[in-house]
Design an enzyme around this catalytic site. Structure first.
Site, PDB file in Angstrom:
ATOM      1  N   HIS A  42       0.841  -1.201   0.000  1.00 26.67           N
ATOM      2  CA  HIS A  42       0.000   0.000   0.000  1.00 26.67           C
ATOM      3  C   HIS A  42       0.878   1.254   0.000  1.00 26.67           C
ATOM      4  O   HIS A  42       0.587   2.229  -0.695  1.00 26.67           O
ATOM      5  CB  HIS A  42      -0.888   0.031   1.244  1.00 26.67           C
ATOM      6  CG  HIS A  42      -1.869  -1.094   1.336  1.00 26.67           C
ATOM      7  ND1 HIS A  42      -1.753  -2.102   2.264  1.00 26.67           N
ATOM      8  CD2 HIS A  42      -2.986  -1.367   0.617  1.00 26.67           C
ATOM      9  CE1 HIS A  42      -2.764  -2.947   2.121  1.00 26.67           C
ATOM     10  NE2 HIS A  42      -3.516  -2.542   1.125  1.00 26.67           N
ATOM     11  N   SER A  90      -2.441  -8.210   3.168  1.00 28.48           N
ATOM     12  CA  SER A  90      -2.918  -8.058   4.554  1.00 28.48           C
ATOM     13  C   SER A  90      -3.235  -9.423   5.143  1.00 28.48           C
ATOM     14  O   SER A  90      -3.133  -9.622   6.352  1.00 28.48           O
ATOM     15  CB  SER A  90      -4.163  -7.171   4.581  1.00 28.48           C
ATOM     16  OG  SER A  90      -3.875  -5.947   3.948  1.00 28.48           O
TER      17      SER A  90
END
Ligand code: PAF
Length: 302
Positions: free
Chosen positions: A37, A186
């Site tokens: 990210h 994640s």
């Protein structure tokens, strides 16, 4: 860095930036931010004056048996990552703020969503397309940055934005990997130490598929078998799919040609991992260019 939780405040802030002549880069996320990210945020910052990050775990894109409740929610750590990577504003709305009434309008991108993740996770891409359409409406004219890690998602979002003439330029960014090849995700946080040790096998399988293509294999089934053989060496992995598809259409062609994408999904314990790799089918050697052919000599495959 500004934190907003209301849709109206987010839209107003980005409208004000555009009115002041500043370009906007949007990085939609579900939080649990990692260096993948951060790389999107940095890229948006390199391209645009203002970087807006959204953090929203979108219930619409999770199936009933999936990990919506367990999905990591780490807002304080996320704000630190977003700020360090150069975000100017973070929007972290609640579910009630995003969906104040039952959702009657959804976005369905036909064709691209039928296979691969779409086959394994029915309704997932309708949930993704619907929330991304909403985020694009909230953000207004901008460039939006998505990781190639979710390659099918990127294709779906790109097509939706083009089909619906959204004022958003969708930009795909390379997957960030651990040194052993595991793609950052994640969901890697769910892996036990044992599972984490087995996880890079997915990337090894993709590399075996890419090596087969680079060596001249154009049969998608043979490339699939090359990837499957590597997955089979790791008993903890349960293969969902391994495919070699046309990079633009995501369809499995009769023969691989041009830009190919290898995509793989497997379960490791309770965690489902996905990954992908691009590879170009080598063009047939132009014998004439380097070694003049004798008259009448037929070139293999010509
Ligand atoms: O890739 C994700 O994190 C999500 O699918 C997205 C694009 C933020 C939509 O919820």
């Amino acid at each position: 860095m500004e934190l907003v939780t209301s849709v109206a405040d987010f839209s107003a802030a980005l409208d004000a930036h555009r009115a002041a002549g500043r370009s906007v880069g949007l990085v939609p996320t579900m939080g649990a931010l990692h260096d993948g990210h951060a790389s999107l945020i940095r890229r948006a910052g390199a391209d645009c004056d203002v970087v807006a990050v959204t953090i929203f775990v979108n219930p619409l894109q999770f199936g009933p048996a999936e990990d919506f409740d367990a999905y990591p929610r780490t807002l304080d750590a996320d704000l630190a990552v977003a700020g360090a990577a150069g975000a100017s504003i973070v929007c972290a709305p609640s579910v009630a703020e995003m969906y104040p009434a039952p959702v009657l309008t959804t976005v369905h991108v036909a064709g691209l969503t039928d296979t691969l993740e779409g086959a394994s996770r029915p309704s997932h891409f309708d949930g993704v397309a619907t929330v991304v359409a909403k985020l694009f409406s909230m953000a207004g004219r901008c460039r939006a940055y998505f990781g190639e890690k979710d390659y099918q998602q990127l294709a779906v979002v790109r097509r939706m934005s083009a089909d619906l003439s959204m004022p958003v330029e969708v930009i795909g960014c390379p997957t960030v990997r651990e040194p052993d090849g595991l793609a950052l995700s994640s969901r890697n946080a769910y892996l036990s130490a044992d599972e984490r040790a087995a996880a890079p096998t997915l990337h090894a399988a993709l590399r075996a598929g890419a090596a087969a293509v680079e060596a001249g294999e154009t049969d998608p089934a043979a490339v699939r078998a090359a990837m499957g053989a590597v997955v089979a060496t790791e008993p903890r992995l349960r293969l969902d799919y391994a495919e070699a598809v046309d990079a633009a259409t995501l369809a499995v062609p009769a023969r691989l040609a041009g830009e190919v994408r290898l995509l793989i999904a497997a379960r490791l314990g309770a965690t489902r991992l996905i990954d992908n790799l691009g590879v170009t089918v080598p063009t047939s050697p132009t014998h004439g260019a380097t070694e003049p052919r004798k008259a009448g000599h037929a070139c293999a495959g010509a």
